[in-house]
Enzyme design. Structure first.
Site, mmCIF file in Angstrom:
data_model
loop_
_atom_site.group_PDB
_atom_site.id
_atom_site.type_symbol
_atom_site.label_atom_id
_atom_site.label_comp_id
_atom_site.label_asym_id
_atom_site.label_seq_id
_atom_site.Cartn_x
_atom_site.Cartn_y
_atom_site.Cartn_z
ATOM 1 N NE ARG A 189 -4.597 -1.345 0.309
ATOM 2 C CZ ARG A 189 -4.509 -2.502 -1.217
ATOM 3 N NH1 ARG A 189 -3.238 -2.213 -1.583
ATOM 4 N NH2 ARG A 189 -5.552 -3.283 -0.391
ATOM 5 C CD GLU A 218 -2.394 2.899 -5.146
ATOM 6 O OE1 GLU A 218 -2.308 2.059 -4.842
ATOM 7 O OE2 GLU A 218 -4.036 2.985 -6.045
ATOM 8 C CG HIS A 237 -3.185 -0.671 -6.667
ATOM 9 N ND1 HIS A 237 -4.102 -0.109 -4.997
ATOM 10 C CD2 HIS A 237 -3.408 -1.794 -6.237
ATOM 11 C CE1 HIS A 237 -3.170 -0.920 -4.330
ATOM 12 N NE2 HIS A 237 -3.628 -2.128 -4.911
#
Length: 270
Positions: A189, A218, A237
């Site tokens: 993360r 993000e 991601h």
């Protein structure tokens, strides 16, 4: 929940008096207020096991791409301004180097299995060591103190859950412990790393490079300094983003929902 949506807050829970279970995709549960959900008697599940293989693959891909300067090489190869390939344009080796894995859970262990094929020396830091048989299988050495791992590793790969204990686990002090030739790889993360400290470390050559599948936020603001650095690779991601795994994630969520509604034991209950 898919991609952390819908947002689960008190207003939503009050509007859903018959809600029995929240099934969340992926491993991370840092986006959920577990105490709030528990106070409403709502169970929670996630999909940890199905994402581990693809995420481990992603960790290796980032390591290789960063060390061999793959993105820079691609840009050079396709640039209309390129007239020749410089002979002194060099990357760094991965084989026979030292990989430090912070968080030797399922994903971290699968990274270690892959790294053995590259004849890497493997160090790992965990709350508790793996059993001796598992350590021997990947020839991994346990570092009780994260500092020992950081000081020795050529690549530091982060594979931990985001908790209050791991929030900004890697900050200015930790980055300064790393080798100036080291690369930081984050597949966990974004908030596990103090991003401002990372920018400073990269700008001042405290460490060599970073390869990040996760950031905060993000996506990053388009003027963020990390987006302008040649020694940084950022991906959106996508650790678990393969067709097969995303389908399995959805199937896992459906199984949990069906079990929750039927009053049966819930697979992958948090």
């Amino acid at each position: 929940m898919w991609y952390h949506k819908p947002v689960i807050n008190e207003e939503l829970l009050q509007s859903l008096p018959n809600l029995k279970i929240v099934a969340s995709s992926g491993v991370g549960i840092d986006h959920l207020d577990l105490n709030l959900l528990s106070s409403y008697g709502i169970k929670v599940s996630n999909t940890p096991s199905v994402v581990s293989t693809d995420t481990a693959d992603m960790g290796m891909a980032l390591m290789l791409a960063s060390s061999r300067r793959l993105v820079e090489g691609y840009q050079m190869a396709v640039s209309p301004e390129t007239e020749f390939f410089p002979a002194n344009w060099l990357g760094a080796e991965v084989s026979n180097t030292t990989l430090g894995i912070v968080g030797m859970g399922t994903i971290g262990y699968k990274v270690a299995q892959r790294a053995r094929a590259f004849e890497m020396k493997i160090l790992y830091h965990n709350r508790n060591p793996r059993n001796k048989e598992e350590e021997r299988a990947v020839e991994a050495i346990y570092c009780k103190k994260i500092d020992d791992l950081l000081q020795q590793s050529d690549f530091v790969l982060l594979s931990v859950n985001l908790t209050p204990q791991t929030h900004k686990l890697i900050g200015k002090r930790e980055l300064e412990l790393m080798k100036p030739t080291a690369t930081l790889i984050n597949i966990s993360r974004g908030l596990v790393v103090d991003q401002d400290a990372l920018v400073e470390a990269l700008q001042n050559k405290v460490i060599k490079a970073a390869a990040l599948d996760v950031t905060y936020p993000e996506p990053l603001p388009r003027d963020h300094p990390l987006l302008k650095m040649k020694n940084v690779i950022i991906t959106p991601h996508i650790g678990s983003a393969t067709k097969k795994t995303r389908r399995l994630m959805m199937e896992n969520m459906i199984e949990s929902i069906q079990a929750g509604l039927a009053g049966l034991p819930i697979p992958n209950e948090v």
